[in-house]
Design a protein around this motif. Structure first.
Motif, PDB file in Angstrom:
ATOM      1  N   ARG A   1      -9.818   2.121  -6.097  1.00 35.68           N
ATOM      2  CA  ARG A   1      -8.668   1.610  -4.722  1.00 35.68           C
ATOM      3  C   ARG A   1      -7.444   1.212  -5.036  1.00 35.68           C
ATOM      4  NH1 ARG A   1     -11.856  -3.624  -2.219  1.00 35.68           N
ATOM      5  NH2 ARG A   1     -10.543  -5.286  -3.223  1.00 35.68           N
TER       6      ARG A   1
ATOM      7  N   ASP B   1      -4.003   3.824   2.616  1.00 31.00           N
ATOM      8  CA  ASP B   1      -5.578   3.751   2.832  1.00 31.00           C
ATOM      9  C   ASP B   1      -5.774   2.306   3.271  1.00 31.00           C
ATOM     10  OD1 ASP B   1      -4.943   2.356   0.558  1.00 31.00           O
ATOM     11  OD2 ASP B   1      -6.644   3.350  -0.555  1.00 31.00           O
TER      12      ASP B   1
ATOM     13  N   ILE C   1      -4.950  -0.688   1.688  1.00 27.89           N
ATOM     14  CA  ILE C   1      -5.186  -1.458   0.293  1.00 27.89           C
ATOM     15  C   ILE C   1      -3.946  -1.467  -0.329  1.00 27.89           C
ATOM     16  CG2 ILE C   1      -6.745  -2.183  -1.314  1.00 27.89           C
ATOM     17  CD1 ILE C   1      -9.026  -0.813   0.311  1.00 27.89           C
ATOM     18  N   GLY C   2      -3.593  -2.460  -0.812  1.00 24.70           N
ATOM     19  CA  GLY C   2      -2.563  -2.583  -1.505  1.00 24.70           C
ATOM     20  C   GLY C   2      -2.792  -1.811  -2.918  1.00 24.70           C
ATOM     21  N   ASP C   3      -2.043  -1.319  -3.795  1.00 21.42           N
ATOM     22  CA  ASP C   3      -2.303  -0.734  -4.862  1.00 21.42           C
ATOM     23  C   ASP C   3      -1.174  -0.868  -6.321  1.00 21.42           C
ATOM     24  OD1 ASP C   3      -0.393   1.130  -4.141  1.00 21.42           O
ATOM     25  OD2 ASP C   3      -1.668   1.799  -2.598  1.00 21.42           O
TER      26      ASP C   3
ATOM     27  N   ASP D   1       0.860  -1.431   0.008  1.00 20.62           N
ATOM     28  CA  ASP D   1       0.140  -0.191  -0.013  1.00 20.62           C
ATOM     29  C   ASP D   1       1.089   1.261  -0.085  1.00 20.62           C
ATOM     30  OD1 ASP D   1      -2.103   2.159   0.413  1.00 20.62           O
ATOM     31  OD2 ASP D   1      -2.099   1.212   2.635  1.00 20.62           O
ATOM     32  N   THR D   2       0.798   2.248  -1.011  1.00 19.32           N
ATOM     33  CA  THR D   2       1.658   3.336  -1.197  1.00 19.32           C
ATOM     34  C   THR D   2       0.933   4.548  -0.769  1.00 19.32           C
ATOM     35  OG1 THR D   2       1.048   3.765  -3.237  1.00 19.32           O
ATOM     36  CG2 THR D   2       2.955   2.431  -3.062  1.00 19.32           C
ATOM     37  N   ASN D   3      -0.219   4.435  -0.551  1.00 20.22           N
ATOM     38  CA  ASN D   3      -0.994   5.669  -0.198  1.00 20.22           C
ATOM     39  C   ASN D   3      -1.659   5.625   1.354  1.00 20.22           C
ATOM     40  OD1 ASN D   3      -3.007   4.287  -0.799  1.00 20.22           O
ATOM     41  ND2 ASN D   3      -3.812   5.535  -2.141  1.00 20.22           N
TER      42      ASN D   3
HETATM   43 CA    CA Z   1      -3.512   1.979  -1.245  1.00 17.28          CA
END
Ligand code: CA
Ligand code: GLC
Length: 521
Positions: free
Chosen positions: A73, A24, A26-28, A20-22
């Protein structure tokens, strides 16, 4: 076959659980891009990315609402294009997950199809003629639409079956495969494929690939559809790879797929290697565990060898017969194998012909964790927990609040992590890197290079096979084994103890060991 497949090693990524880079939780997609160097460092030069498209996520994204849009997401289409570009810069390839059998019930095609008034999507799905008419044995739903009819499902209730036609037409509402509406479905799926191939993806893993056409016991109709799709790829995108979730390489490869995989399917000789099938169906290993790789199972490799030699011979010129460590639908192999057993299992899987598939986190032996269901996962949820990168907050998966995580991380104080295993030269991670480095360095270990059996006997734990001039030997048991390997000289790689008697070619393998040896003719 695209040339790059010959030396391809795949890494399967469940995007919501990778990185997850942001913040939230959840992985992205950007998380995949950021970790490309890590993936490459494992020796994986190709990726199978689980569905990352717009979806209500009632089946974790296998219920697609928009095939041409990355789910918000996970990021944007631009993020995904950048991921392709960064992968290509590193000599890596990315397969997207294509879900052609069904859409989400929220897909605009289905919304149109539900309308009473005829429209171009009325036959995009399979409908019976009347709201009380069942679908001749196929699973179906009634009472949900304005239109009088029941519609056929291909998996969960949220996944109405797209209409590719019926191989044998038995009811008035069943359309033949060459009906314009069924051909239009096929073309719509080709359009989706072109859309992503034009943006730089390198091919597709195809979900439930064997199930498109109905009343098609031998899958002849479905095979014809795929041969047609493959012809399009060969003409327009000859470097694109097609991997099926069929679980029957003999059929899938004849139907035009370049690759199909086993381990999670009904063939006992395969699933008893690691016991993946029990995990695929029941979410637990049932009864006595006779996995070949269990140190004390007593199992011989003979049933595997018999089945595999036959299947390999039958598929030789058609494509790649592949194995997975596990996937997002099965239990993780760590559920019933120890890290030492896993080293041997992976070393074996990664030296076979075909392209190997490593599921994210299996390289560090992530555990299967019993959890309540998430997004239609049920028992599968336990294999979908966040990647464990380091000992920091949320094990390095996300800088977000712990409560916001897609799924909890492994709570065990000794949960394996990438950073922890990088610091330990004896770790599973180091073994994975070493065996995959050897595979890339030795073209005799590549997908299409020859394979033959050197030693496999009932009553023995030992298995020795040849890949060209190499001997590959595994002894999963607790007792030392020896065998003759004419011409054997250098030990290229080993786990546990392996010795070659000078001059005689007699090789001795200690308990729980594996070796690759070079021979001179
Ligand atoms: Ca994310
Ligand atoms: C495949 C997928 C699985 C999904 C199902 C329905 O088996 O791997 O995760 O639930 O198809 O699309």
């Amino acid at each position: 076959m695209p040339k790059w497949l010959n030396d391809a090693v795949f890494y399967e990524i469940y995007p919501q659980s990778f990185y997850d880079t942001n913040g939230d939780g959840i992985g992205d997609i950007n998380g995949v891009t950021e970790k490309l160097d890590y993936i490459k460092s494992l020796g994986c030069n190709a990726i199978w990315l689980n569905p990352c498209f717009d979806s209500p996520f009632k089946d974790a994204g296998y219920d697609v609402r928009d095939y041409k849009k990355v789910a918000p997401r996970y990021g944007t289409n631009e993020d995904l294009v950048r991921c392709f570009e960064e992968a290509h810069k590193r000599g890596m390839y990315i397969l997207l997950d294509l879900v052609p059998c069904h859409t989400s019930e929220e897909h605009p095609w289905f919304v149109e199809s539900c309308k009473d008034e005829r429209n171009p999507y009325s036959d995009r799905y399979i409908w019976t003629s009347h709201c009380f008419e069942r679908a001749d044995g196929l699973p179906c739903v009634g009472g949900e639409a304005e239109r009088s009819g029941t519609y056929v499902l291909s998996f969960f209730k949220c996944q109405p079956s797209l209409n590719y036609g019926f191989y044998e037409v038995k009811q008035p509402w069943q359309l033949p495969m060459d009906h314009p509406a069924c051909l239009a479905t096929r073309e719509a799926m080709k359009d989706v494929m072109r859309f992503w191939l034009d943006k730089g993806c390198d091919g597709f893993r195809v979900d439930m690939a064997g199930c498109l056409v109905k009343n098609d016991d031998e899958q002849l109709g479905t095979s014809a559809v795929w041969r047609d799709v493959r012809a399009m790829l060969d003409a327009e995108y000859p470097e694109a790879a097609l991997l099926s979730e069929w679980g029957n390489p003999r059929r899938a490869l004849k139907a035009g797929f370049h690759m199909d995989f086993c381990l999670h399917n009904e063939v006992a000789a395969y699933h008893t290697l690691l016991r993946a099938y029990d995990g695929a169906i029941y979410g637990e290993v049932r009864g006595e565990d006779k996995s070949y790789f269990r140190r004390d199972s007593g199992a011989s490799i003979v049933p595997f060898v018999k089945q595999y030699q036959e299947d390999l011979a039958a598929t030789k010129n058609d494509g790649l017969f592949c194995f997975i460590t596990c996937n997002h639908d099965t239990m993780r192999p760590r559920a019933n194998l120890t890290p030492d057993e896993l080293k041997l299992a992976y070393a074996f899987l990664f030296t076979l012909p075909g392209a190997p598939f490593l599921y994210y986190g299996d390289e560090i032996g992530m555990r299967y964790i019993k959890l309540p269901t998430k997004e239609g996962g049920y028992f599968r949820t336990g294999s979908r927990t966040p990647m464990q990168w380091n000992g920091g907050a949320n094990l390095g998966f996300s800088a977000g609040d712990t409560d916001s995580l897609y799924l909890p991380v492994d709570p065990a104080p000794d949960a394996p992590t990438v950073a922890g295993q990088e610091a330990d030269p004896d770790s599973l991670l180091h073994t994975v890197r070493a065996i995959l480095a050897l595979r890339h360095a030795e073209p005799e270990l590549w997908a299409n290079a020859p394979f033959s059996v050197h030693f496999a006997e009932e009553g023995s734990r030992l298995f020795v096979f040849r890949r060209g001039s190499l001997y590959v030997a595994v002894n999963p048991g607790a007792v030392e084994c020896a065998f003759d390997a004419p011409g054997a000289r250098a030990i290229l790689f080993s786990i546990g103890s392996c010795t070659v008697a000078e001059g005689s070619g007699r090789v001795t393998l200690g308990a729980q060991s594996f070796a690759v040896l070079r021979s001179t003719p």
